[in-house]
Write a protein that holds these residues in place. Sequence first.
Motif, short mmCIF file in Angstrom:
data_model
loop_
_atom_site.label_atom_id
_atom_site.label_comp_id
_atom_site.label_asym_id
_atom_site.label_seq_id
_atom_site.Cartn_x
_atom_site.Cartn_y
_atom_site.Cartn_z
N ALA A 99 0.84 -1.20 0.00
CA ALA A 99 0.00 0.00 0.00
C ALA A 99 0.87 1.25 0.00
CB ALA A 99 -0.93 -0.01 1.21
N ILE A 100 1.96 1.24 0.76
CA ILE A 100 2.88 2.37 0.79
C ILE A 100 3.51 2.57 -0.58
CG2 ILE A 100 5.01 3.28 1.81
CD1 ILE A 100 4.23 1.60 4.36
N ASN A 101 3.92 1.47 -1.20
CA ASN A 101 4.52 1.56 -2.53
C ASN A 101 3.53 2.05 -3.58
OD1 ASN A 101 7.02 0.67 -1.63
ND2 ASN A 101 6.51 -1.48 -1.94
N ARG A 102 2.27 1.63 -3.47
CA ARG A 102 1.24 2.12 -4.40
C ARG A 102 1.06 3.63 -4.27
NH1 ARG A 102 -1.71 -2.33 -2.87
NH2 ARG A 102 -3.06 -1.04 -1.56
N LEU A 103 1.04 4.11 -3.01
CA LEU A 103 0.90 5.55 -2.79
C LEU A 103 2.09 6.29 -3.39
CD1 LEU A 103 -0.45 8.05 -1.56
CD2 LEU A 103 0.82 7.57 0.54
N ALA A 104 3.30 5.81 -3.12
CA ALA A 104 4.49 6.48 -3.66
C ALA A 104 4.46 6.50 -5.18
CB ALA A 104 5.75 5.79 -3.15
N GLY A 105 4.05 5.40 -5.79
CA GLY A 105 3.95 5.34 -7.25
C GLY A 105 2.91 6.30 -7.78
N ARG A 106 1.78 6.37 -7.12
CA ARG A 106 0.71 7.28 -7.54
C ARG A 106 1.15 8.72 -7.43
NH1 ARG A 106 -5.40 7.18 -4.98
NH2 ARG A 106 -6.20 9.02 -6.08
N LEU A 107 1.81 9.07 -6.32
CA LEU A 107 2.30 10.44 -6.15
C LEU A 107 3.35 10.77 -7.20
CD1 LEU A 107 2.58 10.55 -2.26
CD2 LEU A 107 0.89 11.75 -3.67
N GLY A 108 4.21 9.80 -7.51
CA GLY A 108 5.28 10.02 -8.48
C GLY A 108 4.78 10.29 -9.89
N LYS A 109 3.54 9.92 -10.18
CA LYS A 109 2.97 10.15 -11.51
C LYS A 109 2.31 11.52 -11.66
CE LYS A 109 2.14 5.27 -12.34
NZ LYS A 109 1.12 4.23 -12.47
N ILE A 110 2.21 12.25 -10.56
CA ILE A 110 1.55 13.56 -10.59
C ILE A 110 2.59 14.63 -10.95
CG2 ILE A 110 0.25 15.27 -9.25
CD1 ILE A 110 -0.65 12.93 -7.44
N ASP A 111 2.27 15.42 -11.97
CA ASP A 111 3.18 16.50 -12.39
C ASP A 111 3.43 17.48 -11.25
OD1 ASP A 111 3.46 15.54 -14.98
OD2 ASP A 111 1.80 16.75 -15.75
N GLY A 112 4.68 17.88 -11.09
CA GLY A 112 5.04 18.87 -10.09
C GLY A 112 5.11 18.33 -8.68
N VAL A 113 5.15 16.98 -8.54
CA VAL A 113 5.20 16.36 -7.21
C VAL A 113 6.40 15.44 -7.12
CG1 VAL A 113 4.00 14.82 -5.59
CG2 VAL A 113 2.69 16.47 -6.95
N SER A 114 7.13 15.53 -6.01
CA SER A 114 8.22 14.63 -5.70
C SER A 114 7.93 13.99 -4.35
CB SER A 114 9.53 15.42 -5.63
OG SER A 114 10.59 14.59 -5.26
N ALA A 115 8.08 12.66 -4.27
CA ALA A 115 7.79 11.96 -3.02
C ALA A 115 8.88 10.93 -2.75
CB ALA A 115 6.44 11.28 -3.08
N LYS A 116 9.30 10.85 -1.51
CA LYS A 116 10.30 9.87 -1.07
C LYS A 116 9.77 9.17 0.18
CE LYS A 116 13.32 11.10 -4.11
NZ LYS A 116 13.60 10.30 -5.27
N VAL A 117 10.09 7.87 0.28
CA VAL A 117 9.62 7.05 1.40
C VAL A 117 10.81 6.53 2.17
CG1 VAL A 117 8.28 5.01 2.06
CG2 VAL A 117 7.59 6.35 0.06
N MET A 118 10.69 6.56 3.49
CA MET A 118 11.69 5.96 4.37
C MET A 118 10.94 4.97 5.26
SD MET A 118 14.36 7.88 6.94
CE MET A 118 13.08 8.91 7.61
#
Length: 81
Positions: free
Chosen positions: A60-79
């Motif tokens: 679920a965390i990976n799906r969220l990160a992937g979804r955020l990464g596809k949005i223009d003008g958005v950068s997301a990193k997970v720890m």
Amino acid sequence: MESENRIAVVGILISDGESVESVNAALHDMSEFVRGRMGLPLRDRNLNAITLVLDAPADAINRLAGRLGKIDGVSAKVMYR
């Protein structure tokens, strides 16, 4: 088989104001896993920063990160922990 929940911190930077609604929709879909959220508008830099603490299955965390990464003008990193 149910996967074990992980604790994760997600850092999100939004540089395109048009993308805020898409980010909020993605976060709303994960609201059952959100343990904490802090948002900071950095108006002088035309930037929004969001920090999330999640308690969720890794997929679920990976799906969220992937979804955020596809949005223009958005950068997301997970720890993870």
